[in-house]
Design an enzyme around this catalytic site. Sequence first.
Site, PDB file in Angstrom:
ATOM      1  N   TYR A 118       0.859  -1.190   0.000  1.00 33.82           N
ATOM      2  CA  TYR A 118       0.000   0.000   0.000  1.00 33.82           C
ATOM      3  C   TYR A 118       0.889   1.233   0.000  1.00 33.82           C
ATOM      4  CZ  TYR A 118      -3.011   3.766   1.616  1.00 33.82           C
ATOM      5  OH  TYR A 118      -3.662   4.961   1.725  1.00 33.82           O
ATOM      6  N   GLU A 206      -3.294   7.643  -4.110  1.00 30.56           N
ATOM      7  CA  GLU A 206      -3.375   6.399  -3.343  1.00 30.56           C
ATOM      8  C   GLU A 206      -3.258   5.226  -4.303  1.00 30.56           C
ATOM      9  OE1 GLU A 206      -5.896   4.935   0.409  1.00 30.56           O
ATOM     10  OE2 GLU A 206      -7.116   5.106  -1.416  1.00 30.56           O
TER      11      GLU A 206
END
Length: 396
Positions: A118, A206
């Site tokens: 992530y 993101e």
Amino acid sequence: MNLHEYQGKELLSSFGVRIQRGIVAQSAKEAVDAAKQLTAETETGWHVIKAQVHAGGRGKGGGVKLAKNLKEVEEIAGQIIGMDLVTPQTSAEGKRVHQVLVAEDVYYPGENEPDEYYMSVLLNRATGRNMIVYSTEGGMDIETVAEETPELIHNEEIDPATGILPFQARRIAFNLGLSGTAFKEMTKFVTALYTAYDKSDSSLFEINPVLKTSDSKIMAVDAKVTLDANALYRHRDLAELRDLREENQIEVEAGALGLNYVDLDGNVGCMVNGAGLAMATMDLIKQAGGEPANFLDVGGTADAARVEAAFKIILKDPAVKAILINIFGGIVRCDRVAQGVIDAYKNMGNINVPIIVRLQGTNADIAKELIDNSGLDVMSATEFQEAADKVQEVLA
């Protein structure tokens, strides 16, 4: 301003970030053509069909599926395009899917097992510095990771004056447990990702997941990008990427009229001048037992035309049971606002919800007289508490 995944990936690629390649399709036939083209360019045999909507959790709602042949590409694209996709980030009605991204399969077999990470870039408002948040737990909801295993989330703060430094990119790759080719690839990826965020004046990048492929390539498999709307005047090309179909249509219409409007879930419509007063008005409504149905700042020129436009925007929400107009007459005189309310009310005909008008400031006494003597079904107030009591009264 939010971008679709495919738009975010194109932006990343323009700054040298390796991405999972894909082609957008508006129909099942276009999806098949896209799959054929991808196979010719990348030799991929399988394809991932991804719904393009401004919402996360698409896979959980059935908006991301794997197709192992062209027949499945056509079937899956046909199922997804036109569906109302419901995810944890949409309303119960979901979002209509108008297009899909046909992407290459990047989870191919090789020397090593693929790994997911992530990574996001955003502003740390507490320090005034940019920040890269990253974790080895890619592919999961980062909120769940933060709650259950916060020690697995790292962050790297970056001084905007210097940008990301080489040792910072290496530290991120090290903390992700990488070595060899993957380590070098990740340092390049992180540096390019930060550069893309900085140069595009974004407020959020993101990437979940960032993938280490079986042959140690590092790439963005997904991309959630939010651009800073206040900086779009510097990026005309990016401003053209706005997809109005994905936005609240009342907010879009209000924006076109020059009104600062945010749709909320309550039952009392607000019409206010000034963001600070609007926030205070929303508190006032809560204290009176109601719930604000919107944030609406009409600005300093609350004339009849502007008030009428604001009325029409507020009344598009069927949940509105009352309207509170709260204007401070500093730049604009209260009597002019009151006359604007009266003229707008008469132009629109009968308005079927109670209206409370609280005017304070220059010529507030004259404004109250105008409202009280208008013969219209409008209640006037001059004090905050008086307005709150009237809101409570009409909601009872």
